[in-house]
Design an enzyme around this catalytic site. Structure first.
Site, PDB file in Angstrom:
ATOM      1  N   TRP A 135      13.137  46.465  45.762  1.00 37.13           N
ATOM      2  CA  TRP A 135      11.987  47.322  45.506  1.00 37.13           C
ATOM      3  C   TRP A 135      10.939  46.520  44.718  1.00 37.13           C
ATOM      4  O   TRP A 135      11.268  45.815  43.764  1.00 37.13           O
ATOM      5  CB  TRP A 135      12.427  48.548  44.699  1.00 37.13           C
ATOM      6  CG  TRP A 135      11.262  49.366  44.243  1.00 37.13           C
ATOM      7  CD1 TRP A 135      10.522  50.214  44.983  1.00 37.13           C
ATOM      8  CD2 TRP A 135      10.683  49.364  42.930  1.00 37.13           C
ATOM      9  NE1 TRP A 135       9.507  50.750  44.227  1.00 37.13           N
ATOM     10  CE2 TRP A 135       9.582  50.248  42.957  1.00 37.13           C
ATOM     11  CE3 TRP A 135      10.969  48.695  41.724  1.00 37.13           C
ATOM     12  CZ2 TRP A 135       8.783  50.492  41.837  1.00 37.13           C
ATOM     13  CZ3 TRP A 135      10.175  48.940  40.621  1.00 37.13           C
ATOM     14  CH2 TRP A 135       9.096  49.834  40.685  1.00 37.13           C
ATOM     15  N   ASP A 190      -1.841  62.129  46.800  1.00 34.20           N
ATOM     16  CA  ASP A 190      -0.450  61.658  46.853  1.00 34.20           C
ATOM     17  C   ASP A 190       0.500  62.730  46.318  1.00 34.20           C
ATOM     18  O   ASP A 190       0.148  63.928  46.227  1.00 34.20           O
ATOM     19  CB  ASP A 190      -0.346  60.326  46.086  1.00 34.20           C
ATOM     20  CG  ASP A 190       0.746  59.416  46.608  1.00 34.20           C
ATOM     21  OD1 ASP A 190       1.909  59.618  46.232  1.00 34.20           O
ATOM     22  OD2 ASP A 190       0.436  58.493  47.405  1.00 34.20           O
ATOM     23  N   ARG A 243      16.575  59.456  42.306  1.00 33.40           N
ATOM     24  CA  ARG A 243      15.290  60.052  41.915  1.00 33.40           C
ATOM     25  C   ARG A 243      15.391  61.583  41.954  1.00 33.40           C
ATOM     26  O   ARG A 243      14.454  62.248  42.350  1.00 33.40           O
ATOM     27  CB  ARG A 243      14.169  59.568  42.851  1.00 33.40           C
ATOM     28  CG  ARG A 243      12.794  59.567  42.206  1.00 33.40           C
ATOM     29  CD  ARG A 243      11.664  59.464  43.221  1.00 33.40           C
ATOM     30  NE  ARG A 243      10.401  59.308  42.540  1.00 33.40           N
ATOM     31  CZ  ARG A 243       9.211  59.530  43.086  1.00 33.40           C
ATOM     32  NH1 ARG A 243       9.110  59.900  44.340  1.00 33.40           N
ATOM     33  NH2 ARG A 243       8.122  59.361  42.406  1.00 33.40           N
ATOM     34  N   LYS A 255       0.277  60.126  54.632  1.00 37.90           N
ATOM     35  CA  LYS A 255       1.181  59.089  54.102  1.00 37.90           C
ATOM     36  C   LYS A 255       2.578  59.692  54.069  1.00 37.90           C
ATOM     37  O   LYS A 255       2.822  60.663  53.359  1.00 37.90           O
ATOM     38  CB  LYS A 255       0.742  58.691  52.703  1.00 37.90           C
ATOM     39  CG  LYS A 255       1.652  57.657  52.037  1.00 37.90           C
ATOM     40  CD  LYS A 255       1.080  57.264  50.689  1.00 37.90           C
ATOM     41  CE  LYS A 255       2.022  56.395  49.887  1.00 37.90           C
ATOM     42  NZ  LYS A 255       1.540  56.198  48.514  1.00 37.90           N
ATOM     43  N   TRP A 256       3.474  59.125  54.867  1.00 39.82           N
ATOM     44  CA  TRP A 256       4.835  59.653  55.028  1.00 39.82           C
ATOM     45  C   TRP A 256       5.769  58.784  54.193  1.00 39.82           C
ATOM     46  O   TRP A 256       6.059  57.670  54.572  1.00 39.82           O
ATOM     47  CB  TRP A 256       5.199  59.585  56.503  1.00 39.82           C
ATOM     48  CG  TRP A 256       6.573  60.023  56.914  1.00 39.82           C
ATOM     49  CD1 TRP A 256       7.763  59.755  56.311  1.00 39.82           C
ATOM     50  CD2 TRP A 256       6.899  60.781  58.075  1.00 39.82           C
ATOM     51  NE1 TRP A 256       8.796  60.299  57.004  1.00 39.82           N
ATOM     52  CE2 TRP A 256       8.293  60.931  58.096  1.00 39.82           C
ATOM     53  CE3 TRP A 256       6.153  61.345  59.106  1.00 39.82           C
ATOM     54  CZ2 TRP A 256       8.957  61.616  59.114  1.00 39.82           C
ATOM     55  CZ3 TRP A 256       6.814  62.018  60.116  1.00 39.82           C
ATOM     56  CH2 TRP A 256       8.195  62.158  60.111  1.00 39.82           C
ATOM     57  N   ASP A 257       6.225  59.327  53.091  1.00 37.08           N
ATOM     58  CA  ASP A 257       7.031  58.555  52.140  1.00 37.08           C
ATOM     59  C   ASP A 257       8.521  58.816  52.362  1.00 37.08           C
ATOM     60  O   ASP A 257       8.913  59.779  53.041  1.00 37.08           O
ATOM     61  CB  ASP A 257       6.605  58.980  50.725  1.00 37.08           C
ATOM     62  CG  ASP A 257       6.833  57.897  49.688  1.00 37.08           C
ATOM     63  OD1 ASP A 257       7.549  56.926  49.983  1.00 37.08           O
ATOM     64  OD2 ASP A 257       6.298  58.039  48.572  1.00 37.08           O
ATOM     65  N   MET A 258       9.359  58.007  51.768  1.00 39.10           N
ATOM     66  CA  MET A 258      10.818  58.173  51.843  1.00 39.10           C
ATOM     67  C   MET A 258      11.389  57.394  50.656  1.00 39.10           C
ATOM     68  O   MET A 258      11.326  56.186  50.637  1.00 39.10           O
ATOM     69  CB  MET A 258      11.312  57.585  53.171  1.00 39.10           C
ATOM     70  CG  MET A 258      12.724  57.908  53.539  1.00 39.10           C
ATOM     71  SD  MET A 258      13.963  57.023  52.609  1.00 39.10           S
ATOM     72  CE  MET A 258      13.833  55.367  53.236  1.00 39.10           C
ATOM     73  N   ASN A 259      11.910  58.123  49.662  1.00 36.42           N
ATOM     74  CA  ASN A 259      12.185  57.478  48.383  1.00 36.42           C
ATOM     75  C   ASN A 259      13.641  57.393  47.958  1.00 36.42           C
ATOM     76  O   ASN A 259      13.932  57.347  46.765  1.00 36.42           O
ATOM     77  CB  ASN A 259      11.380  58.177  47.281  1.00 36.42           C
ATOM     78  CG  ASN A 259       9.909  57.799  47.361  1.00 36.42           C
ATOM     79  OD1 ASN A 259       9.558  56.634  47.281  1.00 36.42           O
ATOM     80  ND2 ASN A 259       9.053  58.776  47.541  1.00 36.42           N
ATOM     81  N   CYS A 267       5.841  54.794  54.580  1.00 38.42           N
ATOM     82  CA  CYS A 267       6.049  54.306  53.222  1.00 38.42           C
ATOM     83  C   CYS A 267       7.483  54.619  52.866  1.00 38.42           C
ATOM     84  O   CYS A 267       8.042  55.619  53.327  1.00 38.42           O
ATOM     85  CB  CYS A 267       5.085  55.044  52.287  1.00 38.42           C
ATOM     86  SG  CYS A 267       5.371  54.730  50.538  1.00 38.42           S
ATOM     87  N   ASP A 270       5.273  48.938  46.303  1.00 36.61           N
ATOM     88  CA  ASP A 270       4.826  49.627  45.089  1.00 36.61           C
ATOM     89  C   ASP A 270       4.325  48.632  44.055  1.00 36.61           C
ATOM     90  O   ASP A 270       3.784  49.038  43.023  1.00 36.61           O
ATOM     91  CB  ASP A 270       5.973  50.455  44.496  1.00 36.61           C
ATOM     92  CG  ASP A 270       6.044  51.831  45.124  1.00 36.61           C
ATOM     93  OD1 ASP A 270       5.126  52.180  45.888  1.00 36.61           O
ATOM     94  OD2 ASP A 270       7.017  52.555  44.846  1.00 36.61           O
TER      95      ASP A 270
END
Ligand code: DGJ
Length: 736
Positions: free
Chosen positions: A200, A367, A444, A477-481, A527, A549
């Site tokens: 990361w 965001d 998270r 914005k398609w995130d995946m955390n 993302c 990031d």
């Protein structure tokens, strides 16, 4: 037709102007690879390239007069058993517990163009004359199963796209325990392996290591292609540079767990295998079912790493990315994440948006933090409706307010995830991937939705479709955390759990497909905590990806340099953020930061209200400059010149296809006291053209030959005028 079949030799020659790939049917019916490299003449037999060696301890695959041992044969798609003791491309468990397969040539088909492998993403053609495809059908008569190997060669690119499909035509089920997308056996091992590894916030650093006997590998078992290893391997000769020398590039069009490995055997041959990671996969294939592997892209060139990257950039930029945004210039955006995180109100966001408009920003992106009870990262994921306390107008009305200010509006989502503190979880606690009786590991504070189930994908689609349809949204914005742990689906039986990780990714692709089809004008940016899923599978749906990031320009030089190995510059999301940088506390001037971010889908991610009038004026100038050269930055031919992984300096250049315009950049990492002269040379220009060359207010005319071979001298005092460490200069060259 650039695929030739010689009947007597049973030899397939797949070729275009620059490359050849040659396969033949061995006398026992299995496939051998004879050659992969520079173009060879058609109409000739290459069977002489087969080497036979009866060696002690070797097992033979035929009892005929020729002593053929699979262990010493370059195989095309080796299956388990039969005397090849290396790792194989597939492993199939049969009803009696045996893993031995014998796939033998049955028939083949050659046709113009390229077929889709839906639901998987894949490269495509717009016209059938762009490529030729061969499908070779192999058959295992004992279990009545087919293996279909498909190869497409592009006319104008040194590229072969391939995949494998397993079909069960027997009455009895078989279990696929390993199904690689492709295998390449090369006759020697005098290569270095290049890969893009990291973690990361330091994704895709270039790693180079000489091959040695045994297995060297990259992989992900995290359910995403990962920040740790990108699904890409290149093999290059030790003498290969950016501009000369042999290189083979392998890139997997897949976003889930994968394996890429290179095995050097004890007789110095090299085997490359790439595909879905076998340790997180098994697939029961019942009668009349088939299993399709993801696509593997192979590039070969003798003209160095830049040439390999150009092949990937052209293919991925033009024949993998799709939709109206594929060729459109990407908007200059401001994202509020590093400005506010989740701590905002509608009023504070509107104030930021007005400021963004005043400096020339084209797209405002809201965001994380606008939905559900999302005041921190413990709540809200899964509730895709506005948090009315923060956003009293709702997203629908708010989006119109942004449009009224004079910008497009973009929205952040993280559709694959759920917080336990959410209405979605309270109503559907069964929607998450978790193993009964085992601890479910939070990451998270969030959990992964079971996208192997259609009803879960449907539920998320329903919420997103509603909010997008009712709002004025131009960008998502398609995130995946987080990664997948305790992978288990309650709707799958005990013999189906091996399917879940792959089906999860198919669910992600399905949701992407439905949203991009329903909203074709929306620009999607993928993302994953930055660049943890920057892969070709994602590019098929979203033509750009948030690169990392880590927005510090100094770190970004390395991250973007590594990313450029495979991915087009238009796909690299790159923003100017605050100085000192939030993560590193490093200070770099506003121009120093922009000089790096310009080489990508450019934007800003900082609180404009905290900037001085001077800096706001610089931003206005940067936006004007970027708008003028946007096409060249995003879609020019990109050449790496100096690697930040090999020394203190870095340099690259983007050149228009007709070579009439170029913008180069030079970056130093650490400043040096009493340093030597600085001379910068360029790549990719036309020797005979005259170029007006501009940098630091100088304007001089040089020929392309001068610029490439003699270079320009830059005064270090000028270079260090704004920054010492991480000082940089942009050089614009315009044909005159
Ligand atoms: C990770 C992304 O990479 C960031 O840009 C930001 O969107 C955060 N997630 C929000 O949670």
């Amino acid at each position: 037709m650039p695929i030739e079949f010689l009947k007597d030799e049973k030899q397939f020659h797949i070729y275009n102007n620059t490359i050849s790939y040659i396969i033949r049917v061995l006398e026992n019916g299995q496939l051998e690879n004879l050659y992969y490299g520079c173009r060879l003449p058609e109409g000739k037999s290459y069977v002489y390239l087969h080497q036979e060696k009866g060696r002690s301890l070797s097992a033979l695959c035929t009892d005929g007069p020729n002593e053929i041992s699979l262990q010493y044969t370059k195989q095309e798609y080796p299956s388990f058993g039969g005397g090849d003791f290396r790792y194989t491309a597939c492993k199939i468990k049969q009803a009696n517990g045996s893993h031995i397969s014998e796939y033998k040539y049955k028939e083949h088909f050659i046709f113009n163009g390229k077929k889709e492998i839906k639901p998987l993403p894949a490269t495509y053609v717009e016209n059938d004359c762009e490529a030729t495809t061969i499908q070779i059908v192999l058959h295992d008569s004992l279990v009545k199963a087919n293996l279909v190997l498909t190869y497409t060669i592009y006319e104008g690119l040194p590229v072969i796209a391939r995949n494998a499909r397993f079909e069960n035509h027997g009455e009895i089920s078989i279990v696929i325990e390993n199904a690689m997308s492709g295998c390449v056996d090369l006759p020697d091992s005098d290569y270095e392996m290049v890969h893009l590894s990291g973690a990361w916030a330091r994704e895709r650093h270039i790693k180079v290591r000489p091959l040695i006997e045994g297995v060297q590998s990259i992989y992900s078992m995290r359910g995403a292609s990962s920040a740790e290893h990108n699904p890409f391997i290149a093999l290059k000769r030790r003498s290969t540079t950016e501009i000369t020398g042999e290189v083979y590039g392998f890139s997997l069009v897949y976003s889930g767990s994968y394996s890429g490995q290179v095995e050097v055997c004890s007789h110095e041959t090299t085997r490359v295998l790439m595909g879905i990671h076998p340790d997180t996969f098994s697939w029961e294939l019942n009668k009349d079912e088939s299993f399709q592997t993801p696509e593997l892209i192979m590039v070969y060139t003798k003209n160095g790493l830049n040439d390999m990257s150009h092949a990937f950039h052209n293919l991925y930029g033009k024949r993998l990315a799709r939709g109206v945004w594929r060729d459109r210039e990407r908007p200059i955006l401001l994202n509020n994440w590093e400005a506010t995180h989740m701590d905002f109100t509608e009023a504070s966001i509107l104030e930021l948006a007005k400021k963004a408009k005043s400096v020339g920003v084209e797209l405002f992106v809201l965001d994380d933090g606008w939905f559900g009870k999302r005041d921190n990262d413990r709540a809200g994921l899964g509730d895709w409706f506005a948090n009315k306390e923060k956003m009293p107008s709702g997203i629908e009305e708010f989006s119109r307010k942004i449009v009224k200010i004079g910008m497009k509006f973009g929205l952040w989502i993280e559709p694959e995830m759920i917080n336990k503190d959410s209405d979605l979880y309270r109503n559907h606690p069964d929607y998450i991937l978790e193993t009964p009786g085992r601890f479910s590991s939070p990451s998270r504070w969030q959990f992964v939705l079971d996208f192997s189930r259609n009803e879960v994908v449907d539920a998320i689609y329903g919420m997103l479709e509603k909010i997008i349809s009712n709002s004025e949204i131009s960008y998502i914005k398609w995130d995946m955390n987080r990664y997948i742990t305790e992978c288990y689906s309650i709707t799958h039986g005990s013999n189906e759990q091996g399917k879940v990780m792959h089906e999860y990714i198919l669910g992600v692709y399905n949701l992407y497909d439905r949203l991009t089809t329903k909203f074709p004008e929306i620009l999607f940016e993928s993302c994953a905590s930055g660049g943890a899923r920057f892969d070709p599978g994602m590019l098929y749906f979203a033509p750009q990806t948030w690169c990392s990031d880590d927005t510090d320009a100094g770190e970004r030089i390395k991250i973007q340099y590594g990313t450029s190995m495979v991915y087009p510059i238009s796909s690299i999301g790159a923003h100017v953020s605050a100085s000192p940088n939030h993560k590193l506390k490093r200070q770099i001037s506003i121009w120093g930061r922009a000089n790096v971010a310009f080489y990508g889908a450019f934007g800003y991610e900082l609180d404009l209200n905290e900037l001085s009038d001077d800096d706001l004026e610089h931003i206005r100038q940067q936006i004007a400059y970027y708008s003028k050269y946007r096409r060249i930055f995003q879609f020019g031919d990109f050449y790496r010149i100096k690697s930040p992984f090999e020394g203190n300096e870095a340099s690259w250049i983007s050149v228009s296809q007709d070579k009439t315009l170029a913008v180069a950049a030079f970056y130093q990492q650490m400043n040096k006291v009493n340093a030597g002269y600085l001379n910068i040379k360029f790549t990719g220009l036309c020797e005979d053209y005259n170029y007006t060359t501009e940098y630091f207010g100088h304007k001089e005319i040089f020929t392309g030959a001068q610029l490439m071979y003699a270079g320009i001298n830059v005064d270090r005092k000028e270079l260090n005028k704004d920054d010492g460490d991480f000082a940089s200069v942009l050089i614009t060259m315009t044909k005159c």
